[in-house]
Structures are given as structure tokens and as C-alpha cells.
Design a protein around this motif. Structure first.
Motif, PDB file in Angstrom:
ATOM      1  N   VAL A 224      -6.665  12.724   2.912  1.00 24.98           N
ATOM      2  CA  VAL A 224      -6.373  12.012   1.621  1.00 24.98           C
ATOM      3  C   VAL A 224      -7.638  11.285   1.335  1.00 24.98           C
ATOM      4  O   VAL A 224      -8.635  10.767   2.062  1.00 24.98           O
ATOM      5  CB  VAL A 224      -5.301  10.690   2.121  1.00 24.98           C
ATOM      6  CG1 VAL A 224      -4.922   9.982   0.997  1.00 24.98           C
ATOM      7  CG2 VAL A 224      -4.123  11.654   2.667  1.00 24.98           C
ATOM      8  N   TRP A 227      -9.769   6.437  -1.755  1.00 20.78           N
ATOM      9  CA  TRP A 227      -9.217   5.230  -2.809  1.00 20.78           C
ATOM     10  C   TRP A 227      -7.982   5.151  -2.429  1.00 20.78           C
ATOM     11  O   TRP A 227      -7.186   3.862  -2.373  1.00 20.78           O
ATOM     12  CB  TRP A 227      -9.544   5.643  -3.923  1.00 20.78           C
ATOM     13  CG  TRP A 227      -9.150   6.999  -4.522  1.00 20.78           C
ATOM     14  CD1 TRP A 227      -9.297   8.005  -4.597  1.00 20.78           C
ATOM     15  CD2 TRP A 227      -7.846   7.170  -4.881  1.00 20.78           C
ATOM     16  NE1 TRP A 227      -8.754   9.015  -5.036  1.00 20.78           N
ATOM     17  CE2 TRP A 227      -7.854   8.422  -5.173  1.00 20.78           C
ATOM     18  CE3 TRP A 227      -6.578   6.155  -5.130  1.00 20.78           C
ATOM     19  CZ2 TRP A 227      -6.337   8.922  -5.792  1.00 20.78           C
ATOM     20  CZ3 TRP A 227      -5.463   6.840  -5.808  1.00 20.78           C
ATOM     21  CH2 TRP A 227      -5.245   7.963  -6.172  1.00 20.78           C
ATOM     22  N   ALA A 228      -7.173   6.262  -2.022  1.00 27.17           N
ATOM     23  CA  ALA A 228      -5.843   6.082  -1.792  1.00 27.17           C
ATOM     24  C   ALA A 228      -5.280   5.304  -0.438  1.00 27.17           C
ATOM     25  O   ALA A 228      -4.525   4.566  -0.382  1.00 27.17           O
ATOM     26  CB  ALA A 228      -5.126   7.660  -1.852  1.00 27.17           C
ATOM     27  N   ALA A 232      -3.784   1.651  -0.279  1.00 26.21           N
ATOM     28  CA  ALA A 232      -2.505   1.321   0.496  1.00 26.21           C
ATOM     29  C   ALA A 232      -2.652   0.113   1.295  1.00 26.21           C
ATOM     30  O   ALA A 232      -1.764  -0.570   1.691  1.00 26.21           O
ATOM     31  CB  ALA A 232      -2.130   2.698   1.219  1.00 26.21           C
TER      32      ALA A 232
END
Length: 306
Positions: A224, A227-228, A232
């Protein structure tokens, strides 16, 4: 009006989000320093919530001059120092289990503060609840495994405990006149100033946002973008759980809230059990049951002498 039971539910949900975000944090810390992560979570929480409130209800952020000092202490001690002590303890090599045990002595310091400093009433049931929940955490964490004593790390963990106690006590007081979202903005705002003072913006590892991250555990091999993952951690590990806890605390005492907070290590253990396929021993299951019974007693404890 928020009922007591709904307040308890919100605190429990907050513990779930904090615990689940621990899995995200373990991924991120492989790619960036812990203190920079704490800084990012504080700053982004302020930017997200502050922007929303300034557009919709800017009046709730108005503060008188004499309130600023209180909010500054609230943010630096109740938000920044909790994370600082926790992370420094881990960085110094103190086992996570021991750091958590020391952190949640906050419930003991809160009860002592109310009894000795405020000269207030602390029911016998509350003392028993704190003792049981604390004992349960020791069993759940098996703190005796890999025990390591580092003076600075242990001192930092105790600073975390005192700061957490202050967070609960100050939240109880400030929450009588301020909305939870405003409390969080003020708290995280001053915490952000603290982090930016010791970690200037130009030292931040911005490359983390474009770094592919492996989620590990049962999702090992799933990649992933950075930034994600850090996003989160900010939203689901900071904004949502803090709002849940601060909202729930409006109808609960600091003592009760701190004992309910002890759910966090238990739930974190359950998540680790699932995510990392770790197994729980009988003594840990007994510890979890002991924590839950302690929380039950804290919920039933009287807040006024009969």
C-alpha cells in the motif's frame, strides 16, 4: 443528553480504534521515526478538524486570554507528552508490555489525586476496580517476559503515565464547558507546536508518502502506498478515537474513564492474536477476564459518599 451507558460505549469504541491503529503504526514505524509519526498525527488532526470547524462553527474555537494557558498545558501535557514518554520508552528498548503497564498506572495516580489533593471521595469499589484491572493487564501482557530495565526508558514511561492521568483529569474539567471537537483542536494544536519546536518541518521524512509499505501479518505481501497508511493512522488512529473518548468522557468521571481505557491493551492483544496469528495462554485469558471485571466494578463504583 448523552447517557452514561452511551458514554461507556464510546470509550470502548475509542479503545477499539486506538488498538486497531496499533497494527497500522507497527507497519509505519518500519519506514519512519516514531516521533515524526506523532508529529504528523497531531498536525494533520488539527488541519482536518480545524478546517471543518472554521467553515461550519468557528465560534466554538473562541477562547479568552486566561483560557489559553490552560489549553497550552492540556495540549503539551495531555497529548504531546503522553506520546513522547510512550515512544521514548519503546525507543530505549523497554518492552512494549512494560511500557503499557506503566502507562496505565494513570488510573492509580488519578484516584490518589482525587483522594489526596482534591480531598474528594473515591469509593472502595473504585480502588478494587483499579487493582483488578491493573493486575489483569500484568497477566495479559506477561510483563515478566524479556524484562529489561533502562532508567531513561522507565522514567519516560512514568512521564507518560502522569501525562495520561493529567489528560483524563483535565478532559473531565474542560469537557464541562467545551465541545469534544474544540477540545481536540486545542489539545492537538498545542501538541503540534510542541512537536514542531523539537522537530522542525524541514527534518520531516517526506519520502515516506511515496514509499510502498508491506502490511505484514495475515496481509503480508499486500503493498500500500505510504500516504494511505499514514493517512489511516491519522484519521482512524487519532481523529476518530480521540473524538469518541472525549465525547464519552462528558458523562463519566476521570477515574472510570481511565479504567475503561485499560481495555486498549487487551483489545490490542486480541488484534495481534488475529493479525499476527499469535496465541494466547491461559494466564492471558484470565488476565483479560480480570480487566473486564475491574471495569465492571469501576462502572458500578459510587461517585459520592452515601
Amino acid at each position: 443528553m448523552l447517557s452514561k451507558h452511551r458514554g461507556e460505549l464510546l470509550l470502548a469504541l475509542g479503545a477499539v480504534f486506538f488498538s486497531a491503529s496499533g497494527l497500522i503504526v507497527t507497519v509505519i514505524l518500519k519506514y519512519m521515526p516514531a516521533f515524526h509519526l506523532a508529529q504528523f498525527r497531531s498536525v494533520t488532526a488539527v488541519l482536518i478538524l480545524g478546517s471543518y470547524v472554521l467553515i461550519t462553527r468557528p465560534h466554538i474555537l473562541r477562547a479568552k486570554r486566561h483560557e489559553i494557558k490552560r489549553f497550552a498545558v492540556y495540549g503539551v501535557v495531555g497529548f504531546a507528552l503522553v506520546n513522547f514518554g510512550y515512544l521514548l520508552g519503546i525507543e530505549r528498548g523497554v518492552p512494549l508490555a512494560l511500557v503499557l503497564i506503566l502507562e496505565f498506572t494513570a488510573a492509580i495516580w488519578i484516584a490518589l489525586w482525587i483522594k489526596l489533593v482534591r480531598k474528594g471521595f473515591v469509593a472502595n469499589e473504585m480502588w478494587l476496580a483499579v487493582a483488578l484491572a491493573f493486575t489483569g493487564l500484568i497477566l495479559v501482557s506477561k510483563v515478566w517476559n524479556g524484562l529489561k530495565f533502562d532508567f531513561i526508558g522507565l522514567a519516560a514511561s512514568l512521564v507518560c503515565a502522569f501525562a495520561l492521568a493529567a489528560y483524563f483529569l483535565m478532559s473531565e474539567r474542560i469537557g464541562k464547558t467545551r465541545e469534544p471537537i474544540a477540545m481536540l483542536i486545542f489539545g492537538m494544536g498545542f501538541a503540534s507546536l510542541f512537536w514542531l519546536a523539537i522537530l522542525p518541518p524541514w527534518t520531516f521524512p517526506f519520502e515516506v508518502f511515496t514509499t510502498p509499505m508491506d502490511l505484514g501479518g495475515i496481509a503480508s505481501g499486500v503493498i500500500v502506498p505510504g500516504w494511505a497508511v499514514v493517512g489511516a493512522a491519522s484519521i482512524f488512529g487519532t481523529v476518530i478515537p480521540y473524538l469518541l473518548v472525549l465525547t464519552g468522557m462528558r458523562v463519566l468521571t476521570a477515574s472510570t474513564s481511565s479504567v475503561i481505557g485499560m481495555l486498549e491493551p487487551v483489545i490490542a492483544g486480541a488484534f495481534a492474536w488475529i493479525w499476527f496469528s499469535q496465541s494466547w495462554e491461559l494466564i492471558q485469558l484470565i488476565g483479560a477476564a480480570t480487566v473486564l471485571f475491574g471495569i465492571y466494578l469501576a462502572d458500578r463504583a459510587k461517585t459520592q459518599p452515601s
